[in-house]
Write an enzyme that holds these catalytic residues in place. Structure first.
Site, mmCIF file in Angstrom:
data_model
loop_
_atom_site.group_PDB
_atom_site.id
_atom_site.type_symbol
_atom_site.label_atom_id
_atom_site.label_comp_id
_atom_site.label_asym_id
_atom_site.label_seq_id
_atom_site.Cartn_x
_atom_site.Cartn_y
_atom_site.Cartn_z
ATOM 1 N N ASP A 1 -46.385 -72.090 31.114
ATOM 2 C CA ASP A 1 -45.771 -72.557 29.567
ATOM 3 C C ASP A 1 -44.924 -72.407 28.883
ATOM 4 O OD1 ASP A 1 -48.115 -71.060 28.466
ATOM 5 O OD2 ASP A 1 -49.999 -72.151 29.284
ATOM 6 N N GLU B 1 -55.731 -69.093 31.901
ATOM 7 C CA GLU B 1 -56.097 -68.099 31.327
ATOM 8 C C GLU B 1 -57.430 -67.249 30.916
ATOM 9 O OE1 GLU B 1 -54.253 -69.053 27.669
ATOM 10 O OE2 GLU B 1 -52.081 -68.533 28.561
ATOM 11 N N GLU C 1 -52.085 -59.246 28.173
ATOM 12 C CA GLU C 1 -51.277 -59.480 27.365
ATOM 13 C C GLU C 1 -51.831 -59.151 26.164
ATOM 14 O OE1 GLU C 1 -48.627 -63.618 24.949
ATOM 15 O OE2 GLU C 1 -49.697 -63.727 27.333
ATOM 16 N N LYS D 1 -50.895 -69.390 38.199
ATOM 17 C CA LYS D 1 -51.991 -68.809 36.554
ATOM 18 C C LYS D 1 -52.489 -69.258 36.511
ATOM 19 C CE LYS D 1 -49.325 -66.416 33.401
ATOM 20 N NZ LYS D 1 -50.056 -66.995 32.535
#
Length: 275
Positions: free
Chosen positions: A44, A115, A182, A113
């Site tokens: 994204d 988050e 991350e 994927k």
């Protein structure tokens, strides 16, 4: 050979580093595929690097599906993973499974994927139960940038570090085949990597992860709005593109392009009959 979720697991088991990059179009995906990349994420991040948005929150399912279709056509060997955009999975388990299914059916990716840690484990479990591989993403999760108060390193305090370690184990237990870490301190990311059996993919998380991922415009020097600390520019493609475009403008304006070798011929008799 086609990379699969099993390829990723085998590389962790054999201590071979996994390589991933983002891509958003056919031509770029094909170049990466030919180079031998293990996985391509249709991130994204396209909201920022492709559409010019200030963050990733504006990206829609239609945006991701559109770009995933193109990448899937170009990537014959890389594992194609599609990001689930903001509010495509947070609203309910049903929405999560439905939208993950759309990415697989319409986008033709091989995994999705999403988050989040403990809060999205029910979604991970349900998506995996629907036979859709899930890559998790913890640490700095850009869709939560407003909650974090900006793009900041995560896990620096004891409490925060314990939470990241716990979340990595939770998403593993929920069925994720890999987890992105991350903006996490390198030593913490190394500990997480040793504490879970699934592969860890780092971005700003040090060399101790099982693999690495970067936004390709960042690592090729094509995105100039800002440069994250964790980015190394492996080439300066942006500068070369600007140089080439300036040369094209100059040669077009002074009449040296197109030259004779760039044109097509016609019989002079045909031309003469037109006057």
């Amino acid at each position: 050979m086609k990379n699969t979720v099993m390829t990723f697991q085998r590389q962790k088991d054999e201590q071979k580093k996994i390589t991933m990059l983002t891509a958003y179009d056919y031509s770029t995906a094909k170049v990466m595929d030919n180079a031998g990349i293990n996985g391509i994420l249709v991130g994204d991040s396209l909201g920022m690097v492709m559409l010019g948005c200030e963050d990733t929150l504006s990206v829609t399912m239609e945006d991701i599906i559109h770009h995933t279709k193109a990448v899937a056509r170009g990537a014959k060997n890389a594992l194609v993973v599609a990001d689930m955009p903001f509010m495509s999975y947070q609203t309910s388990v049903y929405d999560a499974v439905y939208n993950a299914g759309r990415l697989m059916k319409e986008g033709r990716c091989q995994a999705v994927k999403l988050e989040g840690g403990a809060a999205v484990c029910p979604q991970i479990e349900a998506i995996v139960a629907a036979s859709i591989p899930v890559m998790a993403h913890i640490g700095l999760t850009p869709q939560s940038v407003n909650a974090f108060g900006g793009f900041k390193v995560q896990g620096k305090s004891e409490e925060a570090a314990k939470r990241i370690l716990a979340e990595a184990k939770q998403v593993e237990a929920a069925g994720a085949f890999a987890v992105v870490l991350e903006c996490v301190p390198a030593k913490l990311a190394e500990l997480v990597t040793k504490s879970v059996s699934i592969p860890t993919i780092g971005i700003g998380a040090g060399a101790g992860c099982d693999g690495q991922i970067l936004v390709y415009q960042d690592m090729l020097g094509m995105f100039g709005d800002f440069k994250p600390k964790f980015v190394k520019q492996f080439a300066h493609v942006g500068a070369e593109m600007e140089k080439g475009i300036k040369a094209y403008i100059a040669e077009t304006q002074n009449g040296t392009f197109p030259a004779q070798e760039h044109t097509f011929k016609i019989d002079e008799e045909v031309i003469n009959k037109l006057y």
